[in-house]
Design a protein around this motif. Structure first.
Motif, PDB file in Angstrom:
ATOM      1  N   GLU A 180       8.199  -5.930  17.145  1.00  0.00           N
ATOM      2  CA  GLU A 180       8.425  -4.665  18.057  1.00  0.00           C
ATOM      3  C   GLU A 180       7.000  -4.193  18.474  1.00  0.00           C
ATOM      4  N   GLY A 181       6.311  -3.791  17.137  1.00  0.00           N
ATOM      5  CA  GLY A 181       4.862  -3.386  17.734  1.00  0.00           C
ATOM      6  C   GLY A 181       4.128  -4.234  18.440  1.00  0.00           C
ATOM      7  N   HIS A 188      11.472  -0.449  13.462  1.00  0.00           N
ATOM      8  CA  HIS A 188      10.813  -1.146  12.284  1.00  0.00           C
ATOM      9  C   HIS A 188      10.494   0.084  11.102  1.00  0.00           C
ATOM     10  N   THR A 210      13.679  -4.275  20.933  1.00  0.00           N
ATOM     11  CA  THR A 210      14.727  -3.645  19.877  1.00  0.00           C
ATOM     12  C   THR A 210      16.224  -3.766  20.030  1.00  0.00           C
ATOM     13  N   ASP A 232       9.561   3.676  15.357  1.00  0.00           N
ATOM     14  CA  ASP A 232      10.487   2.650  16.135  1.00  0.00           C
ATOM     15  C   ASP A 232      11.522   1.954  15.097  1.00  0.00           C
ATOM     16  N   GLU A 274       3.891   5.227  14.112  1.00  0.00           N
ATOM     17  CA  GLU A 274       4.905   4.831  15.188  1.00  0.00           C
ATOM     18  C   GLU A 274       6.143   4.728  14.562  1.00  0.00           C
ATOM     19  N   VAL A 276      18.336  -5.814  16.966  1.00  0.00           N
ATOM     20  CA  VAL A 276      19.410  -4.810  16.566  1.00  0.00           C
ATOM     21  C   VAL A 276      20.675  -5.778  16.844  1.00  0.00           C
ATOM     22  N   SER A 297      11.926  -6.898  13.228  1.00  0.00           N
ATOM     23  CA  SER A 297      11.520  -5.582  13.808  1.00  0.00           C
ATOM     24  C   SER A 297      10.039  -5.482  13.800  1.00  0.00           C
ATOM     25  N   VAL A 298       9.360  -6.127  12.807  1.00  0.00           N
ATOM     26  CA  VAL A 298       7.878  -5.940  12.749  1.00  0.00           C
ATOM     27  C   VAL A 298       7.172  -6.656  14.113  1.00  0.00           C
TER      28      VAL A 298
END
Lengths: 102, 150
Positions: free
Chosen positions: B18-19, A23, B51, A21, A19, B55, B15-16
């Motif tokens: 987001e998934g 991250h 995101t 993105d 993926e 950000v 950010s982890v």
């Protein structure tokens, strides 16, 4: 994100797996820059067939790599994008600078 | 007629997540029998919204919270992503394609344009207290059920 690469007939083949993105962007940037730095090739083909997800962060990553390779006059091509990635590429005009090949 | 449903989850602006947010919304919307394409469109739009929070919303602090709400109204899926961060100075400008406040970080400035392209409607508002609220709408076609009943 896992990145596999090999050079064959002066072409660097890069397979993005996983993926892409925010991250995974930093890791992807650094790995691609390392892969692009070495080897004996005059063009790059980025294969997205194993890319399970990508959002617009991917565009930033790809354009950044394009700019670096442009200085070395090495063209980058894209193949096997998902339907969603294709839509983002068309929206942003990415194919104008990284043409899609079949 | 299926009853309307909802869910809400709050997580740190990392950010982890987001998934996690993408998969969470995808799992929730399965009850509307979406097509694979519809699920992937929704995942992409949710990823863009989350995101933006990661950000932009909490630049000077060690992080804040992101709130994710999903609800169904008939076949309409409504997703709200909100934060209590710094907010967007000029929302209209932020929605323009290729506009980014962080060009040096290789950002495309296409987040809102992608949300608009993958969803039916996108609303961006100032959050009640502070920060930003993004509301994403998508009507699920229920194609699979039509095929089943055909």
């Amino acid at each position: 994100m896992q990145i596999k690469s090999k050079v064959y007939n002066n072409t660097l083949y890069v397979l993005l797996c996983g993926e892409l993105d925010e991250h995974s962007a930093t890791h992807t940037r650094i790995t691609l820059d390392n892969v692009f730095a070495g080897g004996d090739f005059n063009q790059i083909i980025i294969d997205l067939s194993e890319l399970e997800f990508m959002d617009s962060t991917g565009i930033g990553v790809l354009i950044g790599r394009y700019k670096k390779m442009k200085d070395r006059q090495i063209p980058i091509y894209i193949c096997n994008p998902s339907k969603q990635a294709e839509k983002i590429f068309k929206m942003t005009g990415l194919y104008d600078i990284m043409p899609k090949i079949v | 007629m299926q009853k309307n449903n909802y869910m809400e989850v709050t997580f740190p602006s990392l950010s982890v997540n987001e998934g996690f947010a993408r998969v969470c919304v995808a799992a929730f919307c399965l009850q509307l029998n979406p097509s694979v394409d519809e699920i992937n469109d929704i995942k992409t739009a949710v990823s863009e919204a989350v995101t933006n929070c990661v950000v932009h919303a909490y630049p000077k602090t060690s992080g804040g919270l992101i709130n994710l709400k999903c609800e169904t109204q008939g076949q309409m899926l409504i997703i709200t992503v909100s934060d209590n961060g710094v907010g967007i100075k000029d929302i209209e400008k932020a929605r323009e394609p290729f506009y980014t406040t962080k060009p040096s970080e290789e950002r495309s400035g296409m987040g809102f344009a992608v949300m608009e392209s993958f969803m039916d409607k996108v609303e961006v508002e100032k959050n009640d207290n502070k920060g930003t609220k993004v509301i994403l709408y998508k009507r699920i076609s229920r194609l699979q059920e039509q095929v089943k009943n055909a």
